[in-house]
Design a protein around this motif. Sequence first.
Motif, mmCIF file in Angstrom:
data_model
loop_
_atom_site.group_PDB
_atom_site.id
_atom_site.type_symbol
_atom_site.label_atom_id
_atom_site.label_comp_id
_atom_site.label_asym_id
_atom_site.label_seq_id
_atom_site.Cartn_x
_atom_site.Cartn_y
_atom_site.Cartn_z
ATOM 1 N N HIS A 78 0.824 -1.211 0.000
ATOM 2 C CA HIS A 78 0.000 0.000 0.000
ATOM 3 C C HIS A 78 0.861 1.265 0.000
ATOM 4 O O HIS A 78 0.599 2.218 -0.744
ATOM 5 N N GLU A 79 1.921 1.262 0.806
ATOM 6 C CA GLU A 79 2.781 2.434 0.894
ATOM 7 C C GLU A 79 3.559 2.674 -0.402
ATOM 8 O O GLU A 79 3.877 3.812 -0.743
ATOM 9 N N SER A 85 2.910 6.567 -7.784
ATOM 10 C CA SER A 85 1.936 7.444 -8.434
ATOM 11 C C SER A 85 2.442 8.881 -8.496
ATOM 12 O O SER A 85 2.245 9.574 -9.497
ATOM 13 N N THR A 86 3.117 9.332 -7.427
ATOM 14 C CA THR A 86 3.653 10.691 -7.389
ATOM 15 C C THR A 86 4.726 10.886 -8.449
ATOM 16 O O THR A 86 4.735 11.892 -9.180
ATOM 17 N N ASN A 90 4.300 13.461 -11.722
ATOM 18 C CA ASN A 90 5.227 14.585 -11.888
ATOM 19 C C ASN A 90 6.094 14.440 -13.135
ATOM 20 O O ASN A 90 6.440 15.435 -13.778
ATOM 21 N N ALA A 91 6.455 13.201 -13.487
ATOM 22 C CA ALA A 91 7.218 12.980 -14.720
ATOM 23 C C ALA A 91 6.393 13.397 -15.935
ATOM 24 O O ALA A 91 6.914 14.014 -16.876
ATOM 25 N N GLN A 92 5.115 13.089 -15.928
ATOM 26 C CA GLN A 92 4.239 13.479 -17.032
ATOM 27 C C GLN A 92 4.111 14.996 -17.118
ATOM 28 O O GLN A 92 4.123 15.579 -18.215
ATOM 29 N N GLY A 108 11.775 10.646 -19.877
ATOM 30 C CA GLY A 108 11.200 9.421 -20.419
ATOM 31 C C GLY A 108 11.738 8.194 -19.717
ATOM 32 O O GLY A 108 11.001 7.225 -19.471
ATOM 33 N N ARG A 109 13.040 8.224 -19.380
ATOM 34 C CA ARG A 109 13.624 7.096 -18.657
ATOM 35 C C ARG A 109 13.067 7.005 -17.242
ATOM 36 O O ARG A 109 12.861 5.899 -16.715
ATOM 37 N N ILE A 110 12.813 8.165 -16.623
ATOM 38 C CA ILE A 110 12.194 8.160 -15.292
ATOM 39 C C ILE A 110 10.799 7.547 -15.374
ATOM 40 O O ILE A 110 10.413 6.721 -14.538
ATOM 41 N N ALA A 111 10.059 7.931 -16.418
ATOM 42 C CA ALA A 111 8.711 7.380 -16.594
ATOM 43 C C ALA A 111 8.760 5.873 -16.840
ATOM 44 O O ALA A 111 7.941 5.116 -16.312
ATOM 45 N N SER A 112 9.754 5.436 -17.636
ATOM 46 C CA SER A 112 9.892 3.999 -17.909
ATOM 47 C C SER A 112 10.260 3.239 -16.639
ATOM 48 O O SER A 112 9.762 2.133 -16.389
#
Length: 281
Positions: A78-79, A85-86, A90-92, A108-112
């Motif tokens: 859960h944690e 999600s954060t 923020n990456a988007q 993009g690499r952070i998002a991946s």
Amino acid sequence: MFRNFFLAIAFFYVVSVLTIVAGVFVLQLQFEIFSIVSLLFIALPFALLLGWMFSKIAIEPLISHFETLERFSKETLHELNIPVSTIKTNAQMLEKGCTDEKARKRIGRIASACELLEARYDELDYLIKSQMQKERIDTVAVAPLLQERCEALQEIYPGVTLACDLEPISLKLDRMGLIKVVDNLIDNAVKNSPKGTTISLRLKAKRLEISDEGRGMDEVELFKVFDRYYQSDDSLPGYGIGLDLVKRYCDRHKIGLSIDSTPGQGTTVTLNLAEVAEDAG
């Protein structure tokens, strides 16, 4: 730890029962009041009582341990969802307002990487649920799944090239478990490969081969490679459990697993999928 505990409980139970039986025979020989059968019936309740007591002593700590572990796993799961999600959100947001091409690639690499974390989140959720219920067997189209995993992992591992040559095939197995197997095998190939090399996924004739151009392994390493916690190179990241998980999954689903490796020339892991193919008898 638990193995020694079980052996100790079993030893004391056997000794206790033998002591009761020996006492029965001693009483019979000394007093000859009851028949042996009668004395055995008298001793039986004591043996059952001892068995219940030892079972209670053995099982209750295990139940407590696993309940604590399960509760901790669920709380951790859960944690984990909140920071993942954060990071993703923020990456988007950063990507939308960013005009620098290099910075966009890094975002993009952070998002991946965040997507990979989400996949690990799903895996952990799967592992927890699989302890309480049977694996879910589905018909899985393997080629699209492998292509999807390669595209996701390519963003995470830009230093190598992931090349796919895939024939269409459908398998009857646990989808999430197969994703774990593929990710672990690709991750191992990346760890053992120098930058600029190619990791190939080839799916032909109901056989999946994952090959790298890395350092390879000798016969001694190949003999130990499926041992839990074994790492041939301690400098590499990881805990030595990936191939153990792969092997246990393959054993459960009757998937043939073999490794061909030569020091300095690379490694090929082969999964024989004939037994789980949709058209298998």
